[in-house]
Scaffold this motif. Structure first.
Motif, mmCIF file in Angstrom:
data_model
loop_
_atom_site.group_PDB
_atom_site.id
_atom_site.type_symbol
_atom_site.label_atom_id
_atom_site.label_comp_id
_atom_site.label_asym_id
_atom_site.label_seq_id
_atom_site.Cartn_x
_atom_site.Cartn_y
_atom_site.Cartn_z
ATOM 1 N N LEU A 1 45.955 36.214 37.443
ATOM 2 C CA LEU A 1 45.921 36.836 39.029
ATOM 3 C C LEU A 1 46.346 35.930 40.600
ATOM 4 N N ARG A 2 46.866 34.841 40.268
ATOM 5 C CA ARG A 2 48.185 34.648 40.987
ATOM 6 C C ARG A 2 49.127 35.687 41.160
ATOM 7 N N TRP A 3 49.766 35.893 39.938
ATOM 8 C CA TRP A 3 50.464 36.900 39.755
ATOM 9 C C TRP A 3 49.941 38.185 40.299
ATOM 10 N N LEU A 4 49.198 38.372 40.467
ATOM 11 C CA LEU A 4 48.410 39.813 40.450
ATOM 12 C C LEU A 4 48.808 40.209 42.131
ATOM 13 N N PHE A 5 48.062 39.205 43.082
ATOM 14 C CA PHE A 5 47.927 39.179 43.745
ATOM 15 C C PHE A 5 49.867 39.170 45.013
ATOM 16 N N ASN A 6 50.596 38.428 44.014
ATOM 17 C CA ASN A 6 52.509 38.142 44.513
ATOM 18 C C ASN A 6 53.137 39.634 43.873
ATOM 19 N N SER A 7 52.533 40.102 43.038
ATOM 20 C CA SER A 7 53.267 41.440 42.622
ATOM 21 C C SER A 7 52.646 42.726 43.710
ATOM 22 N N PHE A 8 51.996 42.589 43.687
ATOM 23 C CA PHE A 8 51.416 43.823 44.556
ATOM 24 C C PHE A 8 50.403 43.126 45.442
ATOM 25 N N PRO A 9 51.261 42.863 46.635
ATOM 26 C CA PRO A 9 50.745 42.021 47.911
ATOM 27 C C PRO A 9 49.796 43.126 48.807
ATOM 28 N N GLN A 10 50.008 43.543 48.379
ATOM 29 C CA GLN A 10 48.825 45.218 49.051
ATOM 30 C C GLN A 10 47.666 45.420 48.475
ATOM 31 N N ILE A 11 46.774 44.556 47.226
ATOM 32 C CA ILE A 11 45.725 44.177 46.898
ATOM 33 C C ILE A 11 45.080 43.477 47.588
ATOM 34 N N GLY A 12 43.997 44.376 48.631
ATOM 35 C CA GLY A 12 43.144 43.053 49.262
ATOM 36 C C GLY A 12 41.558 42.199 48.156
ATOM 37 N N ARG A 13 41.282 41.193 48.678
ATOM 38 C CA ARG A 13 40.246 40.403 48.114
ATOM 39 C C ARG A 13 39.407 40.928 47.988
ATOM 40 N N ASP A 14 38.405 41.789 48.869
ATOM 41 C CA ASP A 14 37.333 41.790 49.332
ATOM 42 C C ASP A 14 36.855 42.162 48.205
ATOM 43 N N PRO A 15 37.056 43.148 47.368
ATOM 44 C CA PRO A 15 36.708 43.918 46.707
ATOM 45 C C PRO A 15 36.395 43.469 45.406
ATOM 46 N N PHE A 16 37.280 42.029 44.703
ATOM 47 C CA PHE A 16 37.015 42.013 43.960
ATOM 48 C C PHE A 16 35.705 40.419 44.785
#
Length: 289
Positions: free
Chosen positions: A81-96
């Motif tokens: 998940l850390r890789w995911l958010f670093n690679s795609f910083p436009q992904i918000g955490r609210d949906p999770f």
């Protein structure tokens, strides 16, 4: 990024949903790997509620560790998940977080009264997945595409609910709204007994029409995606919509066994959809296996 960590996420997706795995297999890297990570975390969330005895975490533990993601350890999902958010910083955490909220609802809210209540639940547990995936599947943020992604997720969840009526009853859950049961004069006690008659079939056909409406909304923006992503979204939608045909072919008896779309049917759908895309793009997808 440790390739073994991503491979473990991929294996979770391959085991958990061959349909989704095949649909997204042709995405270019790193989009493909990001989908694997998102699926793996959503699977952990789902298992924490549906199969808590076999899950590595409770839903509360998942939410706490996700909130403290920078320091979370103990499972491959956290560095993934850390890789995911670093690679795609436009992904918000609210949906999770909303996804976890929806799964938590399964522990306390198990019998639905209205279709609106059901569709609100479908947004939390499935529409949010569309919000997670959108920044992975395309580089721009289109509000129309966000809405479409949510709609596709809702449609897929309605299909899940139709397919899993019997299994959910065994877990003490009734997602079929009471207002639909009453509309068709079909009693909750008859549902518990697995009665399949013209009333139950009429109820399920209405739900089928709702699912198709959400699918139409969900695919409305597909032409605005990059070709690889567009094809993946179409395949995922087609594979799921085909479950409705299997349910209908079985006379809507969703108590006798789970409706499964066969490999040959999936291959036909793949070839049909791939035929609408340039050979250079369609050739990325595995045709067999």
């Amino acid at each position: 990024m440790n390739g073994e960590i991503i491979r473990q996420c991929e294996e979770m997706m391959k085991r958990g949903s061959s349909s989704f795995y095949r649909a997204f297999a042709g995405l270019p890297s790193p989009r493909r790997e990001a989908v694997h990570v998102i699926y793996a975390f959503c699977r952990l969330i789902d298992d924490s509620v549906d199969e808590p005895e076999n899950a590595p975490y409770t839903i509360g533990e998942l939410r706490r560790l996700f909130t403290d993601l920078d320091t979370a350890e103990g499972h491959f999902i956290w560095p993934a998940l850390r890789w995911l958010f670093n690679s795609f910083p436009q992904i918000g955490r609210d949906p999770f977080l909303l996804q976890m909220e929806g799964q938590l609802r399964d522990l306390t809210f198990t019998h639905y009264r209205t279709l609106d209540e059901l569709e609100s639940y479908c947004y939390l547990v499935a529409g949010t997945v569309g919000e997670m995936l959108l920044p992975v599947l395309r580089d721009d943020r289109s509000e129309a595409a966000v809405s479409a992604g949510i709609s596709l997720g809702i449609g897929m969840q309605i299909v899940n609910i139709m397919r899993d009526v019997g299994e959910d009853l065994e877990r003490g859950r009734r997602y079929l709204p009471l207002e639909l049961l009453e509309k068709y004069g079909y009693g909750a006690e008859e549902l518990e007994r697995g009665v399949v008659d013209e009333r139950f079939i009429a109820l399920m056909r209405e739900l089928r029409s709702h699912a198709h409406r959400w699918f139409r909304l969900g695919l409305a923006e597909v032409d605005s995606y990059p070709p690889e992503s567009a094809m993946a979204v179409e395949l995922a939608g087609a594979f799921y919509a085909a479950i409705l045909d299997v349910i209908e072919d079985a006379g809507y008896d969703v108590f006798a066994g789970r409706a499964i779309v066969g490999d040959e049917a999936k291959l036909r759908m793949f070839r049909k959809i791939a035929g609408r895309y340039a050979a250079s793009e369609a050739g990325r997808w595995p045709v067999t296996g």
